[in-house]
Design an enzyme around this catalytic site. Structure first.
Site, mmCIF file in Angstrom:
data_model
loop_
_atom_site.group_PDB
_atom_site.id
_atom_site.type_symbol
_atom_site.label_atom_id
_atom_site.label_comp_id
_atom_site.label_asym_id
_atom_site.label_seq_id
_atom_site.Cartn_x
_atom_site.Cartn_y
_atom_site.Cartn_z
ATOM 1 N N MET A 1 0.833 -1.324 0.033
ATOM 2 C CA MET A 1 -0.042 -0.244 -0.038
ATOM 3 C C MET A 1 0.896 1.266 0.084
ATOM 4 O O MET A 1 0.802 2.105 1.036
ATOM 5 C CB MET A 1 -0.898 -0.052 1.305
ATOM 6 C CG MET A 1 -1.877 -1.016 1.278
ATOM 7 S SD MET A 1 -2.912 -1.071 -0.151
ATOM 8 C CE MET A 1 -4.515 -1.804 0.372
ATOM 9 N N PRO A 2 1.736 1.532 -0.989
ATOM 10 C CA PRO A 2 2.411 2.844 -0.969
ATOM 11 C C PRO A 2 1.520 4.024 -1.193
ATOM 12 O O PRO A 2 0.638 4.098 -1.849
ATOM 13 C CB PRO A 2 3.227 2.602 -2.427
ATOM 14 C CG PRO A 2 3.036 1.098 -2.817
ATOM 15 C CD PRO A 2 1.610 0.794 -2.150
#
Length: 76
Positions: free
Chosen positions: A1-2
């Site tokens: 989940m950047p």
């Protein structure tokens, strides 16, 4: 989940910010193998007069281990 946060001098157009967010999203997807649905990008406009106190000192000087591309300037 950047989640990517971009802090930059204010004054860029919404079109430029959207293009930057799209380019960064693609770079994250290509580099990390993330799906588009897991990437988010935030852009924070900073007044130039506030840059040193709001960004340079707390985010660059105080966190050297998190900097993977150092700036070529020193506003102090």
């Amino acid at each position: 989940m950047p989640h990517v946060i971009v802090k930059m001098h204010s004054g860029r157009s919404e079109q430029m910010k959207t293009a930057l967010a799209e380019t960064l999203t693609k770079a994250v997807m290509d580099t990390l193998g993330s799906g588009e649905e897991s990437v988010s990008v935030a852009i924070e406009d900073i007044q130039p007069k506030d840059w040193t106190e709001q960004v340079y000192k707390p985010d660059i000087i105080a966190k050297p281990r998190s900097i993977y591309k150092k700036p070529g300037y020193d506003p102090r």
